[in-house]
Design a protein around this motif. Sequence first.
Motif, short mmCIF file in Angstrom:
data_model
loop_
_atom_site.label_atom_id
_atom_site.label_comp_id
_atom_site.label_asym_id
_atom_site.label_seq_id
_atom_site.Cartn_x
_atom_site.Cartn_y
_atom_site.Cartn_z
N ARG A 125 0.83 -1.20 0.00
CA ARG A 125 0.00 0.00 0.00
C ARG A 125 0.87 1.26 0.00
N ASN A 158 -2.27 -4.71 -1.18
CA ASN A 158 -3.37 -4.35 -2.07
C ASN A 158 -3.81 -5.51 -2.95
N GLN A 166 1.20 -2.13 -10.09
CA GLN A 166 0.50 -0.92 -9.65
C GLN A 166 1.50 -0.02 -8.93
N SER A 168 3.16 2.35 -6.44
CA SER A 168 2.97 2.63 -5.02
C SER A 168 4.26 3.17 -4.42
N GLU A 431 -22.35 0.51 -1.60
CA GLU A 431 -21.09 1.20 -1.90
C GLU A 431 -21.37 2.65 -2.23
N ARG A 438 -13.75 5.16 -2.41
CA ARG A 438 -14.89 4.26 -2.49
C ARG A 438 -15.01 3.51 -1.16
N THR A 452 -15.22 -0.73 4.40
CA THR A 452 -13.98 -1.12 3.73
C THR A 452 -13.67 -0.09 2.67
N ARG A 454 -11.38 2.13 -0.12
CA ARG A 454 -10.36 2.11 -1.18
C ARG A 454 -10.11 3.55 -1.63
N ARG A 457 -6.26 3.27 -6.57
CA ARG A 457 -5.61 1.96 -6.49
C ARG A 457 -4.40 2.00 -5.57
N ARG A 458 -4.20 3.13 -4.90
CA ARG A 458 -3.03 3.26 -4.03
C ARG A 458 -3.23 2.52 -2.70
N GLU A 460 -6.10 -0.23 -0.92
CA GLU A 460 -7.31 -1.03 -1.08
C GLU A 460 -7.54 -1.85 0.18
N GLY A 461 -8.81 -2.11 0.47
CA GLY A 461 -9.16 -3.03 1.55
C GLY A 461 -8.88 -2.53 2.95
#
Length: 470
Positions: A125, A158, A166, A168, A431, A438, A452, A454, A457-458, A460-461
């Motif tokens: 992450r 992630n 991705q 990061s 959501e 998100r 949860t 996000r 995309r940096r 997630e979860g």
Amino acid sequence: MRRSIAILVVLLGGAMSTGVLAEGLTDYAIGVQPGCIVGRFDAKAPPVFEAAGYADLDRRRLITPRTQFLLASASKQFTALAAVLLAEKGKLRLDDPARRWLPEMAGAVGDATIEQLLHQTAGVRDHTTLLTLSGVERLGAVDRRATLAMMARLQRTNFLPGSRAQYSNGNYLLLSEIVARASGMPFERYLDQAIFQPLGMGDSFALPAVSRRPAEIAHGYRPLRAGGFGLADDRPATSGSGGVVTSMRDLARFDRDFHLGRTVWRPAVRAAMLRPGRLAGGETAVLPEFGTPYGAGLGLETRGDDLRVSHDGGAEGFVVEYARLVKARRGAAALCNRVDADPSALVEAALPAAQPAAASATAAPSTSPALPPTPFTDLAVIAGRYRSAELDATYVFRPKGEGFEVEITSPLTPSPIIDSWGALKRHGPAEFGTGPIRVVYETANGRATRLTLRFGRRVEGLVFDRVEDR
């Protein structure tokens, strides 16, 4: 009208004469404003520099080849080079599991290897995004120890390491810590001993080290709506994903060794740096943010019969670009202390090369058009207090208008931070989101019990569980 343009042709030995170079700098040559310096490098000739604008508006100090700029994410190639040099010396192996060197961060790195950190396929992450989600407003306010402690609380990546690529910053923060542990010295000291000193890069250092020539440091600036420029000088308190400060003179020395391979950029080292990352299935990993394969801290792009290697960078008041053509043995860089500059255009003009071939169009499968998101109105379902164990942070959601006022409390902030999540949209049955955020929520008895989150995309979860008000 006062002009502040400095047009210089500088030999590595220090001789100087006037010349003409980048047309894109002319707008910065008028009045007192921040600007850029452009460098054009050739392994067979002395470097050529042109500068326009001021490094320090208050002191009326012009930008010169010795002015020191923050490289931001273009620093990653120095972190990668440090790791590859240690591998060459047998101090580490690039296929080592990262957790071998960072046992307390096993959750943050999962099964990722050092090589996957290098190639942005590890899934770690992004720590700068995590700091923002913790309420941190200035990166310079949080030191390395506190940042690593935050990373040590993480319990997942992630994505499964090697399953995708991705970008990061977290990959490179942890890579820099591996460099520190494998070398037995602070990361910034190893960069100085292994790279800067051997190449005669006396203007260069990595934060939190300090400059040997502090009077040459450029301030960063941002344009103000009312006109003029405001100071934008937030600098990270640690290095790895960013944090290298250098001058155009020093970049010329770095570039020359890249092409000639005499001191640091030995052939085996360069080959390792230019090797593209691969996914677990063996296919070349293409970094979505670059649209190209990614080597070790370098984007890799085929231009005609040449390979263009590059990286850009951006911080609060700085934007930079540095690119090289491997076969032609030429390079160019643009260092700017104003966020409204376009260093990529300056470099493209200074380092012309064949354009990449256009990707062939692939027909997309026929699908029904996605319905546009609708306003999210279930604010009362979400309202309340939540805690993230990974962030060690508490979020309090208070409905306000079409969104939330979010109060963020964490040990990294001296007092609670109030954030505004406005114009919320529903993106699914459970959501909602705003901007890059998100949130998927779980409910029981008409109230959300778990969120949860996000962030693009940096990150997630990231889980937040409801806690009852005290």
